[in-house]
Design a protein around this motif. Structure first.
Motif, short mmCIF file in Angstrom:
data_model
loop_
_atom_site.label_atom_id
_atom_site.label_comp_id
_atom_site.label_asym_id
_atom_site.label_seq_id
_atom_site.Cartn_x
_atom_site.Cartn_y
_atom_site.Cartn_z
N ILE A 98 1.19 -1.25 -0.25
CA ILE A 98 -0.31 0.06 -0.08
C ILE A 98 0.45 1.39 -0.03
O ILE A 98 0.98 1.95 -0.61
CB ILE A 98 -1.28 0.03 1.32
N SER A 99 2.31 1.09 0.40
CA SER A 99 3.09 2.43 0.76
C SER A 99 3.68 2.64 -1.09
O SER A 99 3.56 3.88 -1.02
CB SER A 99 4.31 2.34 1.54
N HIS A 100 4.01 1.39 -1.21
CA HIS A 100 4.54 1.79 -2.34
C HIS A 100 3.89 1.94 -3.22
O HIS A 100 3.34 2.60 -4.61
CB HIS A 100 4.83 0.87 -2.97
N LEU A 101 2.27 1.53 -3.30
CA LEU A 101 1.29 1.74 -4.17
C LEU A 101 1.07 3.52 -4.22
O LEU A 101 0.43 4.55 -4.92
CB LEU A 101 -0.31 1.10 -4.30
N HIS A 102 0.50 4.45 -2.99
CA HIS A 102 0.47 5.43 -2.34
C HIS A 102 1.36 6.46 -2.60
O HIS A 102 1.67 7.50 -3.71
CB HIS A 102 0.36 5.58 -1.06
N ASP A 103 2.90 5.69 -3.23
CA ASP A 103 4.10 6.64 -3.42
C ASP A 103 3.87 6.54 -5.14
O ASP A 103 3.80 8.07 -5.39
CB ASP A 103 5.19 5.99 -2.96
N LYS A 104 3.49 5.43 -6.06
CA LYS A 104 2.92 5.39 -6.91
C LYS A 104 2.29 6.37 -7.65
O LYS A 104 1.95 7.11 -8.32
CB LYS A 104 3.02 4.23 -8.09
N LEU A 105 0.60 6.49 -6.63
CA LEU A 105 -0.45 7.19 -7.86
C LEU A 105 0.05 8.68 -7.01
O LEU A 105 -0.12 9.60 -7.89
CB LEU A 105 -1.02 6.97 -5.86
N ASN A 106 0.82 9.11 -5.86
CA ASN A 106 1.66 11.12 -5.95
C ASN A 106 1.49 11.17 -7.12
O ASN A 106 1.90 12.24 -7.80
CB ASN A 106 2.22 10.68 -4.74
N THR A 107 2.39 10.07 -7.29
CA THR A 107 3.49 10.47 -8.20
C THR A 107 2.70 10.56 -9.86
O THR A 107 2.66 11.70 -10.53
CB THR A 107 4.73 9.40 -8.39
N ILE A 108 1.96 9.54 -9.88
CA ILE A 108 0.98 9.43 -11.22
C ILE A 108 0.40 11.25 -10.91
O ILE A 108 -0.24 11.38 -11.74
CB ILE A 108 0.14 8.58 -10.94
N GLU A 109 -1.03 11.23 -9.52
CA GLU A 109 -1.41 12.16 -9.55
C GLU A 109 -0.83 14.13 -9.76
O GLU A 109 -1.12 14.62 -10.23
CB GLU A 109 -2.02 12.80 -8.65
N PHE A 110 0.81 13.73 -9.19
CA PHE A 110 2.07 15.00 -10.16
C PHE A 110 1.66 14.88 -11.03
O PHE A 110 2.06 16.15 -11.97
CB PHE A 110 2.99 14.47 -9.05
N GLU A 111 2.13 13.83 -12.30
CA GLU A 111 2.51 13.83 -13.51
C GLU A 111 0.84 13.90 -14.28
O GLU A 111 1.04 14.85 -15.04
CB GLU A 111 2.78 12.69 -13.84
N ASN A 112 0.01 14.26 -13.46
CA ASN A 112 -1.45 14.02 -14.23
C ASN A 112 -2.07 15.60 -14.00
O ASN A 112 -2.39 16.18 -15.00
CB ASN A 112 -2.06 13.18 -13.57
N GLY A 113 -1.39 15.70 -13.13
CA GLY A 113 -1.95 17.67 -12.66
C GLY A 113 -0.30 18.48 -13.82
O GLY A 113 -0.89 19.54 -14.51
N ASN A 114 0.10 17.88 -13.73
CA ASN A 114 0.90 18.88 -14.74
C ASN A 114 1.22 18.57 -15.85
O ASN A 114 1.11 19.33 -17.72
CB ASN A 114 3.24 17.84 -14.53
N LEU A 115 0.58 16.98 -16.48
CA LEU A 115 0.27 16.92 -17.77
C LEU A 115 -1.14 18.05 -18.17
O LEU A 115 -2.16 18.49 -19.58
CB LEU A 115 -0.71 16.07 -18.40
N LEU A 116 -2.49 17.71 -17.61
CA LEU A 116 -3.41 18.90 -17.50
C LEU A 116 -2.99 20.14 -17.41
O LEU A 116 -3.40 20.93 -18.20
CB LEU A 116 -4.51 18.89 -16.17
N GLU A 117 -1.96 20.58 -16.96
CA GLU A 117 -1.13 22.22 -17.22
C GLU A 117 -0.96 21.98 -18.35
O GLU A 117 -1.02 23.14 -19.75
CB GLU A 117 -0.67 22.81 -16.18
#
Length: 523
Positions: A124-143
């Motif tokens: 779960i910790s590993h998936l949470h880190d990956k999710l945070n990374t994906i959300e961060f990249e998704n925000g950048n992609l949206l911008e």
């Protein structure tokens, strides 16, 4: 008979005596008394001599003996009692065994659950880190997507502007070329030149050319040739399209212009091709001096039918002392874009103004949420120590494949950054002004709700509340604008500001755009 009774009595007495002797041996506490340090054994009472000798009392003695035997048998364990004892013992043993087995099973289950929990927490910790990374990249992609949409819209505007300029340049080029050929005449099919080549003749005076073209029919019949104007390629193509069009009866060229005639005999110049072939929205408004409410047919109505145009005004717009006519019209080929048509009261003439509301679609960028790093709450010291303590050779450079090494580095670095630099969710509103803040935004929403309520109820108190909030918003907006200008001014005069940031601020303030054309020679 007496002898038999005596034998029975003697047998029972002997058995009784043996029984009492055995009982005294096993249970000496029943016949023992302690007096200080000395024990005195009390012997059981001996049977009376009369019981053994007298025959008259034999039956009584037997009954007494039987009663004693019954009393002694009452103290003996029965089969049911033994069964009950064995059952209780077995039950107790089985319960203890169950408890022991349950305890062992629970200990095993707890250990397995603890292992699964640890494994689950790590995943779960590993998936949470990956999710945070994906959300961060998704925000950048949206911008980036929003920025690309904005750039695309600007590029479309530039392309449309370039298309208009190119079309205008082609039109002007065609006009200039045709003007240069204004005094030219082409002669086709000369006897000496029958291989479809033309002979070009240029006159010095336009009058001479016109007089020649007026006699071209006789010249063509006499010389078996064909005389015509020197027409450019674009004008010739326009003539061919008009010739093939169903609504055009005839088309011709004269003095640098292309003309066409419809079924009603109306002549059109140059714009006929555009009006018939283009599929752009057309809105024609004005005084057409043609009453659309009359039942009589006229050439204007027929022309509208041929061109697939439709009138949207069907009320009297011009009034006299006796009648009213509908001559102020709005003609279009996209009636679905018309939202409403209103004929107003005449102001300074007999004509009534006509109000037409047209619906146009505009591109609007919607707000979206994205995740960014909250560097104000970052633990830089912990991040530095964690990166220094990481065994990069063991974690990253444990493979000979460069792709695996890269992925290991990215995974390790991102997990470390996610641990020491938290993220936060923000709302990006591309349409907002730079000085807009949450207070003004909430006040605007409150003002809109009060305004709707005031319009619905028409209560003076509600209108008073609406005006108070509106005036408060105006004051807040003015103050926010002043603060924003002061902030930009302080940043512009700051000597420590980076050059790139300074130029971005200067461009945003002055609306400066790149223009590589020289101001002296630009068009």
């Amino acid at each position: 008979m007496s002898q038999l009774q005596q034998q029975i009595t003697s047998f029972i007495s002997t058995a009784k005596v043996d029984k009492l002797s055995a009982k005294n041996t096993n249970e000496e506490s029943a016949f023992t008394e302690k007096n200080g340090d000395k024990q005195n054994i009390i012997n059981p009472a001996k049977r009376l001599h009369s019981c053994l000798s007298s025959s008259s009392d034999h039956s009584i003695c037997i009954e007494n003996e039987l009663d004693e035997i019954k009393q002694s048998l009452k103290n003996m364990r029965k089969k049911a009692d033994c069964t009950e004892i064995v059952t209780e013992i077995f039950k107790s043993l089985s319960e203890n065994l169950k408890k022991q087995i349950k305890k062992e099973i629970m200990s095993e289950v707890k250990s397995e659950v603890e292992k699964l929990k640890n494994n689950y927490d790590s995943k779960i910790s590993h998936l949470h880190d990956k999710l945070n990374t994906i959300e961060f990249e998704n925000g950048n992609l949206l911008e980036k997507n929003a920025s690309l949409h904005s750039d695309l819209r600007k590029m479309r505007e530039v392309v449309d502007e370039n298309n208009k300029k190119a079309t205008e340049s082609v039109r002007l080029g065609n006009w200039n070329e045709q003007y240069s050929r204004k005094k030219n005449v082409k002669i086709y099919h000369l006897p000496e030149n029958r291989n479809d080549h033309e002979v070009l003749i240029k006159f010095l005076r336009m009058d001479t050319k016109i007089s020649l073209l007026r006699k071209k029919k006789a010249i063509n019949e006499a010389l078996k040739v064909r005389i015509g104007d020197d027409i450019t390629k674009l004008n010739q193509g326009l003539l061919n399209r008009l010739y093939q069009h169903d609504n055009i009866i005839s088309s011709w060229y004269f003095n640098g212009h292309v003309y066409g005639s419809d079924e009603e005999g109306t002549r059109h110049r140059e714009s006929v091709d555009k009006a018939l072939d283009c599929n752009l929205p057309i809105f024609l408004c004005g005084d057409f001096n043609c009453d659309m409410m009359s039942n009589s047919s006229n050439s204007f109505k027929k022309l509208l039918n041929r061109l697939n145009l439709e009138n949207v005004v069907w009320e009297s717009t011009n009034f006299t002392t006796q009648t009213g006519t509908c001559i102020d019209l709005c003609v279009t080929n996209r009636k679905n874009l018309i939202k409403s048509v209103t004929v107003l009261t005449p102001i300074c003439s007999s004509h009534s103004p006509v109000s037409v509301e047209i619906s146009f679609k505009t591109f609007k960028q919607h707000s979206f949420k994205r995740q960014i790093r909250d560097f104000k709450r970052a633990d830089y010291e912990g991040l530095k120590n964690q990166l220094n303590d990481t065994d990069w050779d063991d974690v990253v450079f444990n493979s000979n494949n460069i792709n695996d090494v890269y992925m290991n580095f990215v995974r390790t670095f991102e997990s470390t950054v996610n641990r020491y630099i938290p993220t936060k969710t923000i709302t990006v509103r591309p349409n907002d002004k730079p000085f807009m803040n949450n207070l003004i935004r909430n006040k605007i929403r409150h003002r809109n709700r009060i305004h709707h309520k005031a319009k619905t109820s028409n209560n003076p108190d509600h209108w008073k509340k609406f005006r108070e909030i509106r005036n408060e918003i105006i004051s807040l907006v003015r103050k926010a604008k002043d603060d924003y200008k002061c902030k930009l001014t302080s940043q512009l005069i700051d000597k420590n500001i980076p050059p790139g940031k300074w130029w971005r601020i200067a461009k945003s303030v002055s609306n400066f755009t790149k223009n590589r054309d020289s101001p002296l020679f630009g068009t």
